[in-house]
Design an enzyme around this catalytic site. Structure first.
Site, PDB file in Angstrom:
ATOM      1  N   LYS A  38       0.828  -1.254  -0.035  1.00 50.05           N
ATOM      2  CA  LYS A  38      -0.030   0.049  -0.050  1.00 50.05           C
ATOM      3  C   LYS A  38       1.052   1.203   0.109  1.00 50.05           C
ATOM      4  O   LYS A  38       2.129   1.248   0.250  1.00 50.05           O
ATOM      5  CB  LYS A  38      -0.984   0.106   1.292  1.00 50.05           C
ATOM      6  N   TYR A 264      13.720  32.188   8.481  1.00 51.58           N
ATOM      7  CA  TYR A 264      12.273  32.998   8.644  1.00 51.58           C
ATOM      8  C   TYR A 264      12.037  32.967  10.385  1.00 51.58           C
ATOM      9  O   TYR A 264      12.251  32.269  10.997  1.00 51.58           O
ATOM     10  CB  TYR A 264      10.975  32.219   8.124  1.00 51.58           C
TER      11      TYR A 264
HETATM   12  C1  LIG Z   1      -0.496  -1.746   6.767  1.00 49.44           C
HETATM   13  C2  LIG Z   1      -1.357  -3.105   6.809  1.00 49.44           C
HETATM   14  C3  LIG Z   1      -0.444  -4.236   7.362  1.00 49.44           C
HETATM   15  C4  LIG Z   1       1.154  -4.229   7.487  1.00 49.44           C
HETATM   16  O1  LIG Z   1       1.624  -3.635   8.486  1.00 49.44           O
HETATM   17  P1  LIG Z   1       3.145  -3.491   8.747  1.00 49.44           P
HETATM   18  O2  LIG Z   1       3.144  -3.203  10.358  1.00 49.44           O
HETATM   19  O3  LIG Z   1       3.568  -2.317   7.973  1.00 49.44           O
HETATM   20  O4  LIG Z   1       3.657  -4.778   8.551  1.00 49.44           O
HETATM   21  C5  LIG Z   1      -1.210  -5.342   7.691  1.00 49.44           C
HETATM   22  N1  LIG Z   1      -2.330  -5.451   7.859  1.00 49.44           N
HETATM   23  C6  LIG Z   1      -3.297  -4.251   7.392  1.00 49.44           C
HETATM   24  C7  LIG Z   1      -4.900  -4.206   7.617  1.00 49.44           C
HETATM   25  C8  LIG Z   1      -2.645  -2.903   7.248  1.00 49.44           C
HETATM   26  O5  LIG Z   1      -3.554  -1.807   6.981  1.00 49.44           O
END
Ligand SMILES: *Cc1c(COP(=O)(O)O)cnc(C)c1O
Length: 382
Positions: A38, A264
């Protein structure tokens, strides 16, 4: 690959392959591994990460958006794609051509998926999320009086081809994960009996990187691994290598007298004469403004503090203590440089925000350069 951009994100493909080996070694070969890509593989790039996963035999990919699923299919992936969040109806219908297994986020959401399947004229493969871990986001709560009626309705819906039962942990804490995994195991078993699982069971999965690498009992049929692939997990596995760097160069260096204010709002002040270097990276490039006065740039073997309050596209580091620093020198703002490194934890401590929020933004906003550093030259995160 070369870039003329003054700031770039460097991805170490070798580190990702190595991390996958390490995870495989920990969880064993009998537990299915879902490679989570993702947010464009946490900014590391689906085209970089997917071939590494498939070469190692990973047959299940976790995504959130249809665009990610599209890219995974475009790259020729024939295996399973699971959506790791509850989707909207339009999204489900549009994504169906990509053969995505949907995450059913509760009894009412099941109706949304059923409606999408009816429009499509065919059943959808789904995973039913249970709130066994107490995330209270998108799972069905076992104590909800409607839970049993919902389950019976889902069982009676030919539009839903149930593949799995899942949950997701709220905390990276071993005791919390242990308790949640046990509750999930029990509730998932009970749900299976109501849902009438073929052959008695569905695929059960709840573990993320932290859980899978910390609490073996959480692994069950499948582990969903993102963070560990990219070397950014709080699980105590010292062999994992960070796979991303945010890199720029010194554009100019100037001496300024003691008493000068810098940047700034005159927010910083130097009380000795100093050599200040300007780096062409700012908050519009994704570097968090909260790191102004708190972050660091890393030249070969040295940390130089970010001293000003950050501009849109530049920041100032103090190189007074680094007499060798010169224009054109590489400066690492995240990741490793020789034997030193700036880790997620450093960014998080200094900025007060999660590092993944920053590095996924850097990757969207800046060019990506892929390298393959021999593991022997890499520095473990431990
Ligand atoms: C992002 C996600 C994962 C992976 O988690 P990590 O801690 O990055 O390994 C697994 N399950 C779900 C539902 C997620 O959203």
């Amino acid at each position: 690959m070369r870039t003329t951009s003054p700031v770039w994100v460097e991805i170490d493909a070798g580190a990702i392959a190595h991390n996958l080996d390490v995870v495989r070694g920990e969880v064993g070969i009998t537990t299915r591994l879902c490679g989570v890509v993702k947010a464009d593989a946490y900014g590391h790039g689906i085209p970089v990460v997917l071939p590494i996963l498939t070469a190692a035999g990973v047959d299940t990919i976790g995504i959130t958006s249809n665009q990610e699923a599209e890219e995974v299919r475009r790259l020729g992936f024939p295996g399973r794609i699971i959506r790791l969040r509850t989707a909207l109806r339009d999204e489900i219908q549009e994504g169906a051509r990509l053969d995505i297994e949907e995450w059913v986020g509760g009894g009412d959401h099941a109706r949304v998926v059923v409606a999408a399947a009816r429009s499509l004229g065919r059943p959808l493969r789904v995973h039913l999320s249970l709130n066994s871990t107490g995330l209270s986001r998108d799972g069905m709560d076992w104590d909800d009086p409607q839970a049993q009626p919902h389950l019976r309705r889902i069982a009676a819906s030919p539009e839903l081809a149930i593949v799995g039962v899942c949950s997701h942990f709220p905390c990276e804490d071993a005791d919390d994960v242990r308790a949640g995994a046990l509750a999930f195991r029990n509730q998932a078993g009970a749900a299976e009996r109501v849902l009438g699982a073929p052959r008695g069971r569905f695929e059960k999965h709840c573990a993320t990187s932290y859980a899978a690498l910390t609490v073996p009992d959480s692994r069950m049929d499948m582990v969903r691994i993102g963070a560990a692939l990219y070397g950014d997990t709080s699980a105590a596995i010292p062999d994992l290598l960070p796979a991303m760097r945010l890199v720029s160069r010194i554009a100019a260096i100037n001496p300024y007298p003691a008493g000068s204010t810098v940047g700034y709002d005159r927010a910083a002040r130097i009380d000795r004469s100093s050599r200040l270097a300007v780096i062409p990276v700012g908050y519009a490039d994704g570097y968090p403004r909260t790191l102004g006065g708190r972050g660091h740039g890393l030249g070969p073997g040295t940390f130089a503090p970010v001293i000003d309050r950050l501009a849109m596209n530049s920041l100032v580091i103090d190189v007074t203590q680094v007499p060798s620093a010169q224009v054109g020198d590489e400066v690492v703002l995240y990741g490793r440089q020789g034997s030193a490194q700036i880790r997620s934890a450093d960014i998080e401590r200094a900025s007060g925000t999660i590092a993944a929020g920053s590095y996924t933004a850097w990757a969207r906003l800046n060019p990506r350069v892929v390298v393959d550093v021999p593991a022997s030259e890499s520095v473990p995160t431990g």
